[in-house]
Write a protein that holds these residues in place. Sequence first.
Motif, PDB file in Angstrom:
ATOM      1  N   GLU A 245     -28.782 -56.300  -1.066  1.00 54.35           N
ATOM      2  CA  GLU A 245     -28.664 -56.584  -2.456  1.00 54.35           C
ATOM      3  C   GLU A 245     -29.962 -56.509  -3.116  1.00 54.35           C
ATOM      4  N   LEU A 246     -30.996 -56.743  -2.754  1.00 54.27           N
ATOM      5  CA  LEU A 246     -32.459 -56.387  -3.185  1.00 54.27           C
ATOM      6  C   LEU A 246     -32.417 -54.941  -3.451  1.00 54.27           C
ATOM      7  N   HIS A 247     -32.186 -54.281  -2.540  1.00 52.24           N
ATOM      8  CA  HIS A 247     -32.378 -52.707  -2.773  1.00 52.24           C
ATOM      9  C   HIS A 247     -31.590 -52.127  -3.781  1.00 52.24           C
ATOM     10  N   ASP A 248     -30.174 -52.649  -3.943  1.00 54.40           N
ATOM     11  CA  ASP A 248     -29.458 -52.384  -4.937  1.00 54.40           C
ATOM     12  C   ASP A 248     -29.933 -52.593  -6.401  1.00 54.40           C
ATOM     13  N   PHE A 249     -30.670 -54.079  -6.488  1.00 53.84           N
ATOM     14  CA  PHE A 249     -31.306 -54.198  -7.566  1.00 53.84           C
ATOM     15  C   PHE A 249     -32.287 -53.368  -7.841  1.00 53.84           C
ATOM     16  N   ILE A 250     -33.251 -52.776  -7.024  1.00 58.96           N
ATOM     17  CA  ILE A 250     -34.287 -52.034  -7.308  1.00 58.96           C
ATOM     18  C   ILE A 250     -33.969 -50.616  -7.753  1.00 58.96           C
ATOM     19  N   GLU A 251     -32.643 -49.962  -7.060  1.00 54.54           N
ATOM     20  CA  GLU A 251     -32.278 -48.739  -7.473  1.00 54.54           C
ATOM     21  C   GLU A 251     -31.636 -48.776  -8.604  1.00 54.54           C
ATOM     22  N   ASP A 252     -30.748 -49.754  -8.989  1.00 54.03           N
ATOM     23  CA  ASP A 252     -29.955 -49.816 -10.365  1.00 54.03           C
ATOM     24  C   ASP A 252     -30.583 -50.611 -11.519  1.00 54.03           C
ATOM     25  N   ASP A 253     -31.542 -51.272 -11.087  1.00 51.56           N
ATOM     26  CA  ASP A 253     -32.013 -52.234 -12.615  1.00 51.56           C
ATOM     27  C   ASP A 253     -33.592 -52.072 -12.626  1.00 51.56           C
ATOM     28  N   VAL A 254     -34.303 -51.901 -11.466  1.00 50.52           N
ATOM     29  CA  VAL A 254     -35.565 -52.008 -11.696  1.00 50.52           C
ATOM     30  C   VAL A 254     -36.379 -50.623 -11.957  1.00 50.52           C
ATOM     31  N   LYS A 255     -35.306 -49.460 -11.659  1.00 54.15           N
ATOM     32  CA  LYS A 255     -35.725 -48.081 -12.113  1.00 54.15           C
ATOM     33  C   LYS A 255     -35.481 -47.775 -13.599  1.00 54.15           C
ATOM     34  N   ARG A 256     -34.448 -48.685 -14.329  1.00 54.28           N
ATOM     35  CA  ARG A 256     -34.517 -48.570 -15.674  1.00 54.28           C
ATOM     36  C   ARG A 256     -35.432 -49.500 -16.563  1.00 54.28           C
ATOM     37  N   LYS A 257     -35.574 -50.618 -15.965  1.00 49.00           N
ATOM     38  CA  LYS A 257     -35.988 -51.614 -16.586  1.00 49.00           C
ATOM     39  C   LYS A 257     -37.613 -51.925 -16.472  1.00 49.00           C
ATOM     40  N   TYR A 258     -38.035 -51.590 -15.241  1.00 50.33           N
ATOM     41  CA  TYR A 258     -39.344 -51.358 -14.801  1.00 50.33           C
ATOM     42  C   TYR A 258     -39.928 -50.005 -14.180  1.00 50.33           C
ATOM     43  N   LYS A 259     -39.479 -49.087 -15.023  1.00 51.69           N
ATOM     44  CA  LYS A 259     -39.564 -47.666 -14.548  1.00 51.69           C
ATOM     45  C   LYS A 259     -40.778 -47.236 -13.796  1.00 51.69           C
ATOM     46  N   TYR A 260     -42.098 -47.807 -14.614  1.00 51.35           N
ATOM     47  CA  TYR A 260     -43.293 -47.664 -14.059  1.00 51.35           C
ATOM     48  C   TYR A 260     -43.537 -48.390 -12.676  1.00 51.35           C
ATOM     49  N   LEU A 261     -42.965 -49.101 -12.200  1.00 48.94           N
ATOM     50  CA  LEU A 261     -43.074 -49.743 -10.978  1.00 48.94           C
ATOM     51  C   LEU A 261     -41.998 -49.492  -9.809  1.00 48.94           C
ATOM     52  N   SER A 262     -41.164 -48.962  -9.753  1.00 49.76           N
ATOM     53  CA  SER A 262     -40.249 -48.759  -8.880  1.00 49.76           C
ATOM     54  C   SER A 262     -40.564 -47.820  -7.798  1.00 49.76           C
ATOM     55  N   ASP A 263     -41.536 -46.963  -7.840  1.00 43.83           N
ATOM     56  CA  ASP A 263     -41.959 -46.358  -6.812  1.00 43.83           C
ATOM     57  C   ASP A 263     -43.129 -47.044  -5.820  1.00 43.83           C
ATOM     58  N   LEU A 264     -43.409 -48.304  -6.599  1.00 41.23           N
ATOM     59  CA  LEU A 264     -44.598 -49.110  -5.956  1.00 41.23           C
ATOM     60  C   LEU A 264     -43.789 -50.336  -4.929  1.00 41.23           C
ATOM     61  N   VAL A 265     -42.487 -50.491  -5.095  1.00 44.75           N
ATOM     62  CA  VAL A 265     -41.963 -51.529  -4.215  1.00 44.75           C
ATOM     63  C   VAL A 265     -41.800 -51.099  -2.915  1.00 44.75           C
ATOM     64  N   GLU A 266     -41.922 -52.211  -1.959  1.00 45.99           N
ATOM     65  CA  GLU A 266     -41.840 -52.158  -0.459  1.00 45.99           C
ATOM     66  C   GLU A 266     -41.191 -53.113   0.116  1.00 45.99           C
ATOM     67  N   LEU A 267     -39.939 -53.084   0.651  1.00 43.37           N
ATOM     68  CA  LEU A 267     -39.086 -53.797   1.291  1.00 43.37           C
ATOM     69  C   LEU A 267     -39.208 -53.809   2.773  1.00 43.37           C
ATOM     70  N   ILE A 268     -39.621 -55.020   3.339  1.00 44.30           N
ATOM     71  CA  ILE A 268     -39.747 -54.859   4.858  1.00 44.30           C
ATOM     72  C   ILE A 268     -38.407 -56.131   5.446  1.00 44.30           C
ATOM     73  N   LEU A 269     -38.081 -55.243   6.426  1.00 46.10           N
ATOM     74  CA  LEU A 269     -37.205 -56.441   7.130  1.00 46.10           C
ATOM     75  C   LEU A 269     -37.674 -56.562   8.709  1.00 46.10           C
ATOM     76  N   ILE A 270     -38.011 -57.841   8.959  1.00 39.82           N
ATOM     77  CA  ILE A 270     -38.588 -58.081  10.267  1.00 39.82           C
ATOM     78  C   ILE A 270     -37.533 -58.861  11.442  1.00 39.82           C
ATOM     79  N   GLU A 271     -37.420 -58.309  12.521  1.00 41.84           N
ATOM     80  CA  GLU A 271     -36.266 -58.654  13.522  1.00 41.84           C
ATOM     81  C   GLU A 271     -36.801 -58.749  14.870  1.00 41.84           C
ATOM     82  N   ALA A 272     -36.741 -59.608  15.444  1.00 40.31           N
ATOM     83  CA  ALA A 272     -37.046 -60.056  16.972  1.00 40.31           C
ATOM     84  C   ALA A 272     -36.526 -59.144  17.876  1.00 40.31           C
ATOM     85  N   LYS A 273     -35.357 -58.852  17.547  1.00 42.51           N
ATOM     86  CA  LYS A 273     -34.307 -58.037  18.827  1.00 42.51           C
ATOM     87  C   LYS A 273     -34.589 -56.688  18.400  1.00 42.51           C
TER      88      LYS A 273
END
Length: 408
Positions: free
Chosen positions: A174-202
């Motif tokens: 959902e956060l990825h979709d928000f970045i792709e669909d909304d951040v790139k339109r509403k915060y255009k100058y920030l979209s390339d700076l976003v980093e999303l990290i998923l940590i999993e023990a397995k």
Amino acid sequence: MKRIVVLGTGFAAFRFIKKINTKLYKVTVISPRNHFLFTPLLPSTTVGTIEFRSIIEPIRNVKNIIFHQSFCIEVDIKNNTVKCLDADTKRLYEINFDYLVIAVGEVTSTFGIKGIKENALFLKELDDSRKIRTKVVDCFENASLPGLTEEEKRDFLRFAVCGGGPTGVEFAAELHDFIEDDVKRKYKYLSDLVELILIEAKESILASFDEKLSEYAMKVFKRQNISLRTKSFVESVDERNIYLNNKERIKYSLLVWATGNTSTDFVKKSGLSTDRTGKIITDEFFRVKKDDSYQRNIFAIGDCAVIEGKGLPATAQVAQQLGLFLAKYLNKEMKISAPFKFKNLGMLAYIGGHKALADTPQFKGTGFKTFLLWRSAYLTRLVSFKNKLLVIFDWTKTFLFGRDVSNF
């Protein structure tokens, strides 16, 4: 008329109180939460794909029951009473019962890791989702301030999710979709700076799914530039940093903790027999175990309980089936001889970009068609016509106008 006291308002409890015959029983529900929450769609509320009230149903909408918004703090088995505490007024009171149904669920486990409770956000209740939604928008507004270096902006826009199960994966999607669909339109100058990290023990995410589906989800996440840290354990967390077992330090602006669950304090102090994971032990008719015998008038269903010798997944479909069976069992005055049998309907998970996974006994699917199945399946399982209409409206509104980034 015999009295049934139900503790909890989750999937198992809600299905039970909807199906119990109120002409036979006087039903009293006790819970600190005065609504039922459709948790499978909770990740969608964290970024505004769906609005908060679209996935809740007030308990008082259920006819012919009594509801008290309180915590149950003690069960007196000998006298058939429960002691309750109202969190607002601090008033203590007792209620008598003929039958007790314990369906209090579980809480998110921090595994005793230093700093999690103080610094991470959880995703278990609607209030958790509201905090995440506010924090996500704040991060983008903070990164929009003048005079910041690129590195300072990146620090504001580094989001970490711990837990590769359905909740963690769907929030990341959902956060990825928000970045792709909304951040790139509403915060255009920030979209390339976003980093999303998923940590999993397995070794992989969505480990409870078929291996090929799990591998597909990982490939999709990598294409979506979601950084996966598998086989990684969080050793500690402070206000700005996550420390992993491989000595890696991750600087973050938001940490969502979506790992395993543990027993509530009520269950731990109940005096009932529990297994090694802290779940209340029951027989196949959900009668709870106390020492070496099963209580004839006390039942436990949902995530807080386990049938002795028979492990079931802690999912919504299991809880609903448990609640339905117990209601039928009591409606027929415990004259059903066949024990509970779980019917596996399969699992679904959203992985972002209008793609989903389906792992069912009938078929295993991926992609856009499975995304449509995911939406339709969840839509049909919403508990009221009002919720169905609201969710359809929210999906349509998001498609046409995007997600709302207002904070208030």
